[in-house]
Design a protein around this motif. Structure first.
Motif, PDB file in Angstrom:
ATOM      1  N   ARG A 194       0.806  -1.237   0.039  1.00 56.50           N
ATOM      2  CA  ARG A 194      -0.114   0.046   0.244  1.00 56.50           C
ATOM      3  C   ARG A 194       0.812   1.289   0.134  1.00 56.50           C
ATOM      4  N   VAL A 195       0.416   2.348  -0.425  1.00 53.68           N
ATOM      5  CA  VAL A 195       0.936   3.540  -0.401  1.00 53.68           C
ATOM      6  C   VAL A 195      -0.017   4.536   0.073  1.00 53.68           C
ATOM      7  N   GLY A 196       0.506   5.469   0.903  1.00 55.67           N
ATOM      8  CA  GLY A 196      -0.754   6.506   1.629  1.00 55.67           C
ATOM      9  C   GLY A 196      -1.232   6.250   2.850  1.00 55.67           C
ATOM     10  N   GLN A 197      -1.984   7.244   3.389  1.00 55.05           N
ATOM     11  CA  GLN A 197      -2.497   7.024   4.581  1.00 55.05           C
ATOM     12  C   GLN A 197      -3.994   7.569   4.402  1.00 55.05           C
ATOM     13  N   GLY A 198      -5.088   7.146   5.341  1.00 55.36           N
ATOM     14  CA  GLY A 198      -6.311   7.341   5.372  1.00 55.36           C
ATOM     15  C   GLY A 198      -7.149   7.055   4.090  1.00 55.36           C
ATOM     16  N   ALA A 199      -7.851   8.004   3.692  1.00 57.24           N
ATOM     17  CA  ALA A 199      -8.713   8.033   2.737  1.00 57.24           C
ATOM     18  C   ALA A 199      -7.960   7.928   1.413  1.00 57.24           C
ATOM     19  N   ALA A 200      -6.813   8.408   1.306  1.00 59.45           N
ATOM     20  CA  ALA A 200      -6.044   8.377  -0.024  1.00 59.45           C
ATOM     21  C   ALA A 200      -5.187   7.217  -0.151  1.00 59.45           C
ATOM     22  N   THR A 201      -5.244   6.468   0.696  1.00 58.66           N
ATOM     23  CA  THR A 201      -4.509   4.986   0.590  1.00 58.66           C
ATOM     24  C   THR A 201      -4.881   4.287  -0.566  1.00 58.66           C
ATOM     25  N   VAL A 202      -3.747   3.600  -1.212  1.00 61.12           N
ATOM     26  CA  VAL A 202      -4.074   2.796  -2.226  1.00 61.12           C
ATOM     27  C   VAL A 202      -3.243   1.403  -1.916  1.00 61.12           C
ATOM     28  N   TYR A 203      -4.280   0.488  -2.167  1.00 59.36           N
ATOM     29  CA  TYR A 203      -3.876  -0.938  -1.818  1.00 59.36           C
ATOM     30  C   TYR A 203      -3.583  -1.620  -3.217  1.00 59.36           C
ATOM     31  N   GLY A 204      -2.482  -2.363  -3.511  1.00 59.68           N
ATOM     32  CA  GLY A 204      -2.269  -2.950  -4.915  1.00 59.68           C
ATOM     33  C   GLY A 204      -1.583  -4.221  -4.317  1.00 59.68           C
ATOM     34  N   LEU A 205      -1.938  -5.155  -5.747  1.00 59.46           N
ATOM     35  CA  LEU A 205      -1.595  -6.583  -5.596  1.00 59.46           C
ATOM     36  C   LEU A 205      -1.023  -6.685  -7.126  1.00 59.46           C
ATOM     37  N   ALA A 206      -0.060  -7.567  -7.398  1.00 61.17           N
ATOM     38  CA  ALA A 206       0.473  -7.993  -8.759  1.00 61.17           C
ATOM     39  C   ALA A 206       0.862  -9.524  -8.772  1.00 61.17           C
ATOM     40  N   LEU A 207       0.860 -10.116  -9.565  1.00 63.15           N
ATOM     41  CA  LEU A 207       1.223 -11.621  -9.784  1.00 63.15           C
ATOM     42  C   LEU A 207       1.524 -11.976 -11.133  1.00 63.15           C
ATOM     43  N   CYS A 208       2.611 -12.596 -11.312  1.00 59.79           N
ATOM     44  CA  CYS A 208       3.361 -12.957 -12.527  1.00 59.79           C
ATOM     45  C   CYS A 208       2.683 -14.327 -12.885  1.00 59.79           C
ATOM     46  N   SER A 209       2.518 -14.521 -14.033  1.00 61.48           N
ATOM     47  CA  SER A 209       2.074 -15.749 -14.649  1.00 61.48           C
ATOM     48  C   SER A 209       3.231 -16.894 -14.495  1.00 61.48           C
ATOM     49  N   VAL A 210       3.111 -18.118 -14.208  1.00 66.62           N
ATOM     50  CA  VAL A 210       4.260 -18.809 -14.301  1.00 66.62           C
ATOM     51  C   VAL A 210       4.687 -19.455 -15.658  1.00 66.62           C
ATOM     52  N   ASP A 211       3.684 -19.190 -16.758  1.00 69.26           N
ATOM     53  CA  ASP A 211       4.032 -19.503 -17.798  1.00 69.26           C
ATOM     54  C   ASP A 211       4.865 -18.739 -18.557  1.00 69.26           C
ATOM     55  N   PHE A 212       5.202 -17.536 -18.160  1.00 68.76           N
ATOM     56  CA  PHE A 212       6.271 -16.538 -19.000  1.00 68.76           C
ATOM     57  C   PHE A 212       7.628 -16.189 -17.975  1.00 68.76           C
ATOM     58  N   SER A 213       8.427 -15.713 -18.650  1.00 68.44           N
ATOM     59  CA  SER A 213       9.508 -15.513 -17.696  1.00 68.44           C
ATOM     60  C   SER A 213       9.471 -14.122 -16.761  1.00 68.44           C
ATOM     61  N   ARG A 214      10.498 -13.967 -16.004  1.00 61.36           N
ATOM     62  CA  ARG A 214      10.339 -12.660 -14.991  1.00 61.36           C
ATOM     63  C   ARG A 214      10.393 -11.427 -15.895  1.00 61.36           C
ATOM     64  N   SER A 215      11.450 -11.442 -16.981  1.00 65.31           N
ATOM     65  CA  SER A 215      11.179 -10.539 -17.749  1.00 65.31           C
ATOM     66  C   SER A 215       9.983  -9.969 -18.420  1.00 65.31           C
ATOM     67  N   ASP A 216       9.173 -10.943 -18.886  1.00 61.15           N
ATOM     68  CA  ASP A 216       8.063 -10.883 -19.721  1.00 61.15           C
ATOM     69  C   ASP A 216       7.027 -10.289 -18.679  1.00 61.15           C
ATOM     70  N   CYS A 217       6.963 -10.931 -17.551  1.00 60.39           N
ATOM     71  CA  CYS A 217       6.077 -10.394 -16.320  1.00 60.39           C
ATOM     72  C   CYS A 217       6.633  -8.676 -16.138  1.00 60.39           C
ATOM     73  N   LYS A 218       7.800  -8.530 -15.910  1.00 55.21           N
ATOM     74  CA  LYS A 218       8.069  -6.950 -15.727  1.00 55.21           C
ATOM     75  C   LYS A 218       7.479  -6.080 -16.983  1.00 55.21           C
ATOM     76  N   ASP A 219       7.769  -6.612 -18.133  1.00 52.55           N
ATOM     77  CA  ASP A 219       7.194  -5.892 -19.263  1.00 52.55           C
ATOM     78  C   ASP A 219       5.785  -5.517 -19.037  1.00 52.55           C
ATOM     79  N   CYS A 220       5.105  -6.847 -18.729  1.00 54.68           N
ATOM     80  CA  CYS A 220       3.577  -6.725 -18.744  1.00 54.68           C
ATOM     81  C   CYS A 220       3.253  -5.617 -17.467  1.00 54.68           C
TER      82      CYS A 220
END
Length: 145
Positions: A74-100
Motif C-alpha cells: 500500500r501507499v498513502g494514509q487514510g482515505a488516500a491509501t492505495v492497496y495494490g497486488l501484482a502477480l506474475c504468470s508462471v508460463d512466462f519469464s520474469r522479464s516478460d512479467c516485468k514488461d507486462c
C-alpha cells in the motif's frame, strides 16, 4: 499399437503447444479481462492519484526483482491509501512479467487510460495480474471479474 500411436500424438501435441506458447512469450502483453469501478472515482489532483502513480511505478520492480513474482502493498494514509497486488504468470519469464506490469501501469496506454479515475481496478493480462483499490482487499477473495 493404436494406444502407442495415440500416446505419441498426444505427446507431439503437448510439445507443439509448449513450443508455440514459448515463441509467443516475447510478445506484447494482451489484456484478457478487466473491471473498473464507476463510483467514488478520483481526479488527477487528488492525493489518491499521486499515491496510485507511486504504487504503479514501483510494482514491476517490487513484484519481479524483490518478491519472486508476487507483491502486495500500500501507499498513502487514510482515505488516500492505495492497496495494490501484482502477480506474475508462471508460463512466462520474469522479464516478460516485468514488461507486462510496466505496460499495465503506464499512464500512456495502461490501466490509467483504460479505467480513468477508477479507484477499484482488476486486470488480467496473459503475462500478469494487477489489482488496486482504495479499500484493503488483502485476505478477501474476489470470486468474479
Amino acid at each position: 499399437m493404436a494406444l502407442r500411436n495415440s500416446s505419441f500424438h498426444l505427446l507431439f501435441l503437448c510439445i507443439l503447444a509448449a513450443t508455440t506458447r514459448a515463441s509467443d512469450a516475447g510478445g506484447m502483453p494482451q489484456l484478457q479481462a478487466f473491471d473498473c469501478s464507476t463510483a467514488d472515482n478520483y481526479t488527477a489532483t487528488d492525493a489518491y492519484a499521486a499515491n496510485l502513480k507511486q504504487l504503479l511505478a514501483a510494482l514491476p520492480t517490487n513484484t519481479v526483482s524483490k518478491n519472486g513474482g508476487f507483491f502486495n502493498g500500500r501507499v498513502g494514509q487514510g482515505a488516500a491509501t492505495v492497496y495494490g497486488l501484482a502477480l506474475c504468470s508462471v508460463d512466462f519469464s520474469r522479464s516478460d512479467c516485468k514488461d507486462c506490469l510496466t505496460t499495465a501501469s503506464s499512464s500512456s496506454g495502461g490501466l490509467l487510460k483504460i479505467c480513468p479515475g477508477s479507484v477499484n481496478v482488476s486486470a488480467i493480462l496473459d503475462q500478469c495480474l494487477l489489482r488496486y483499490s482504495n479499500r484493503n482487499f488483502f485476505r478477501t477473495a474476489q470470486t468474479g471479474m
